[in-house]
Design a protein around this motif. Structure first.
Motif, PDB file in Angstrom:
ATOM      1  N   VAL A   1     -16.518  -3.382  11.778  1.00  0.00           N
ATOM      2  CA  VAL A   1     -16.351  -3.130  10.353  1.00  0.00           C
ATOM      3  C   VAL A   1     -15.735  -4.410   9.821  1.00  0.00           C
ATOM      4  O   VAL A   1     -14.520  -4.615   9.928  1.00  0.00           O
ATOM      5  CB  VAL A   1     -15.430  -1.913  10.082  1.00  0.00           C
ATOM      6  N   GLN A   2     -16.571  -5.280   9.293  1.00  0.00           N
ATOM      7  CA  GLN A   2     -16.116  -6.608   8.881  1.00  0.00           C
ATOM      8  C   GLN A   2     -15.066  -6.525   7.782  1.00  0.00           C
ATOM      9  O   GLN A   2     -14.042  -7.186   7.854  1.00  0.00           O
ATOM     10  CB  GLN A   2     -17.304  -7.438   8.417  1.00  0.00           C
ATOM     11  N   GLU A   3     -15.342  -5.727   6.757  1.00  0.00           N
ATOM     12  CA  GLU A   3     -14.360  -5.558   5.698  1.00  0.00           C
ATOM     13  C   GLU A   3     -14.677  -4.318   4.899  1.00  0.00           C
ATOM     14  O   GLU A   3     -15.820  -4.058   4.549  1.00  0.00           O
ATOM     15  CB  GLU A   3     -14.339  -6.759   4.760  1.00  0.00           C
ATOM     16  N   GLN A   4     -13.640  -3.553   4.626  1.00  0.00           N
ATOM     17  CA  GLN A   4     -13.707  -2.345   3.812  1.00  0.00           C
ATOM     18  C   GLN A   4     -12.523  -2.392   2.858  1.00  0.00           C
ATOM     19  O   GLN A   4     -11.503  -2.997   3.181  1.00  0.00           O
ATOM     20  CB  GLN A   4     -13.610  -1.129   4.737  1.00  0.00           C
ATOM     21  N   VAL A   5     -12.624  -1.745   1.722  1.00  0.00           N
ATOM     22  CA  VAL A   5     -11.521  -1.689   0.772  1.00  0.00           C
ATOM     23  C   VAL A   5     -11.195  -0.219   0.519  1.00  0.00           C
ATOM     24  O   VAL A   5     -12.094   0.582   0.268  1.00  0.00           O
ATOM     25  CB  VAL A   5     -11.879  -2.390  -0.555  1.00  0.00           C
ATOM     26  N   GLY A   6      -9.913   0.132   0.636  1.00  0.00           N
ATOM     27  CA  GLY A   6      -9.494   1.513   0.420  1.00  0.00           C
ATOM     28  C   GLY A   6      -9.718   2.371   1.650  1.00  0.00           C
ATOM     29  O   GLY A   6      -9.805   1.878   2.773  1.00  0.00           O
TER      30      GLY A   6
ATOM     31  N   CYS B   1      -5.641  -5.853   8.395  1.00  0.00           N
ATOM     32  CA  CYS B   1      -5.598  -5.513   6.973  1.00  0.00           C
ATOM     33  C   CYS B   1      -4.804  -6.566   6.213  1.00  0.00           C
ATOM     34  O   CYS B   1      -4.029  -7.324   6.800  1.00  0.00           O
ATOM     35  CB  CYS B   1      -5.022  -4.119   6.749  1.00  0.00           C
ATOM     36  N   GLU B   2      -5.015  -6.571   4.880  1.00  0.00           N
ATOM     37  CA  GLU B   2      -4.375  -7.556   4.014  1.00  0.00           C
ATOM     38  C   GLU B   2      -4.454  -7.034   2.585  1.00  0.00           C
ATOM     39  O   GLU B   2      -5.300  -6.214   2.277  1.00  0.00           O
ATOM     40  CB  GLU B   2      -5.126  -8.890   4.140  1.00  0.00           C
ATOM     41  N   GLY B   3      -3.562  -7.483   1.746  1.00  0.00           N
ATOM     42  CA  GLY B   3      -3.664  -7.163   0.335  1.00  0.00           C
ATOM     43  C   GLY B   3      -2.556  -6.305  -0.222  1.00  0.00           C
ATOM     44  O   GLY B   3      -2.636  -5.836  -1.346  1.00  0.00           O
ATOM     45  N   GLY B   4      -1.538  -6.068   0.553  1.00  0.00           N
ATOM     46  CA  GLY B   4      -0.442  -5.230   0.091  1.00  0.00           C
ATOM     47  C   GLY B   4      -0.621  -3.792   0.536  1.00  0.00           C
ATOM     48  O   GLY B   4      -1.719  -3.343   0.808  1.00  0.00           O
ATOM     49  N   GLY B   5       0.479  -3.101   0.666  1.00  0.00           N
ATOM     50  CA  GLY B   5       0.435  -1.709   1.104  1.00  0.00           C
ATOM     51  C   GLY B   5       0.321  -1.601   2.614  1.00  0.00           C
ATOM     52  O   GLY B   5       0.818  -2.443   3.363  1.00  0.00           O
TER      53      GLY B   5
ATOM     54  N   THR C   1      -3.229   1.852  -0.907  1.00  0.00           N
ATOM     55  CA  THR C   1      -3.697   1.444  -2.232  1.00  0.00           C
ATOM     56  C   THR C   1      -5.219   1.329  -2.185  1.00  0.00           C
ATOM     57  O   THR C   1      -5.784   1.028  -1.124  1.00  0.00           O
ATOM     58  CB  THR C   1      -3.106   0.095  -2.689  1.00  0.00           C
ATOM     59  N   PRO C   2      -5.902   1.518  -3.292  1.00  0.00           N
ATOM     60  CA  PRO C   2      -7.356   1.414  -3.295  1.00  0.00           C
ATOM     61  C   PRO C   2      -7.865  -0.026  -3.153  1.00  0.00           C
ATOM     62  O   PRO C   2      -9.049  -0.232  -2.961  1.00  0.00           O
ATOM     63  CB  PRO C   2      -7.772   2.008  -4.651  1.00  0.00           C
ATOM     64  N   THR C   3      -6.970  -1.002  -3.209  1.00  0.00           N
ATOM     65  CA  THR C   3      -7.387  -2.403  -3.081  1.00  0.00           C
ATOM     66  C   THR C   3      -7.018  -3.021  -1.732  1.00  0.00           C
ATOM     67  O   THR C   3      -7.288  -4.197  -1.511  1.00  0.00           O
ATOM     68  CB  THR C   3      -6.760  -3.246  -4.213  1.00  0.00           C
ATOM     69  N   THR C   4      -6.421  -2.263  -0.843  1.00  0.00           N
ATOM     70  CA  THR C   4      -6.073  -2.789   0.480  1.00  0.00           C
ATOM     71  C   THR C   4      -7.355  -3.057   1.261  1.00  0.00           C
ATOM     72  O   THR C   4      -8.206  -2.183   1.395  1.00  0.00           O
ATOM     73  CB  THR C   4      -5.179  -1.798   1.246  1.00  0.00           C
ATOM     74  N   ARG C   5      -7.485  -4.278   1.787  1.00  0.00           N
ATOM     75  CA  ARG C   5      -8.650  -4.682   2.595  1.00  0.00           C
ATOM     76  C   ARG C   5      -8.345  -4.418   4.062  1.00  0.00           C
ATOM     77  O   ARG C   5      -7.258  -4.713   4.530  1.00  0.00           O
ATOM     78  CB  ARG C   5      -8.927  -6.183   2.428  1.00  0.00           C
ATOM     79  N   TRP C   6      -9.326  -3.883   4.796  1.00  0.00           N
ATOM     80  CA  TRP C   6      -9.140  -3.685   6.223  1.00  0.00           C
ATOM     81  C   TRP C   6     -10.468  -3.891   6.945  1.00  0.00           C
ATOM     82  O   TRP C   6     -11.538  -3.847   6.354  1.00  0.00           O
ATOM     83  CB  TRP C   6      -8.550  -2.304   6.544  1.00  0.00           C
TER      84      TRP C   6
END
Length: 143
Positions: A49-54, A75-79, A130-135
């Motif tokens: 899973v290269q990148e997902q958000v939320g 993961c990255e982006g806060g939260g 958060t809905p903007t957290t990247r993982w």
């Protein structure tokens, strides 16, 4: 006069084209500035899973009992992200849920060994704070 008017039109079109090229260039620079969360796992990979958000997750039927199985989450982006597992044929060996903090700017990573002797389907559920957290995630069975 017609010539001057046509010249102004050409200058205006050139200025608009230059501004559009600058805007596209800026967008590309910003997109490439985000660090890759998790790289391609190569031939040992079952899942990437290269990148997902939320919120999200994955499922697979590919566990082979002869190989160790490892999952890595980034993961990255806060939260943070909270991860839970389900091993269909081995509910007694479901790894404990965990939470991974997701700082701004630099991805954090964790690898969780699932162990040997596993077969059948499995899955992981990811709940982002958060809905903007990247993982992203990979599952590998190294030979």
């Amino acid at each position: 006069m017609a010539r001057t008017h046509g010249g102004r039109k050409a200058v205006t079109l050139a200025a608009v084209a230059a501004a559009a090229a600058l805007a596209v260039g800026t967008g590309t620079t910003q997109a490439s500035a985000q660090e890759e969360l998790i790289g391609y796992p190569g031939p040992d990979g079952l899942i990437w899973v290269q990148e997902q958000v939320g919120d999200g997750g994955f499922v697979s039927g590919g566990l082979w009992s002869r190989l160790d199985t490892f999952t890595t989450f980034a993961c990255e982006g806060g939260g943070s992200i909270e991860v839970t597992f389900r091993l269909d044929n081995h509910p007694d060996r479901n790894p404990a849920p965990f939470t991974l903090d997701c700082p701004q700017g630099t991805p954090s990573r964790i690898t969780v060994p699932l162990g040997t002797g596993l077969s059948g389907g499995f899955g992981a559920a990811v709940k982002a704070s958060t809905p903007t957290t990247r993982w992203g995630a990979v599952v590998v069975q190294p030979e």
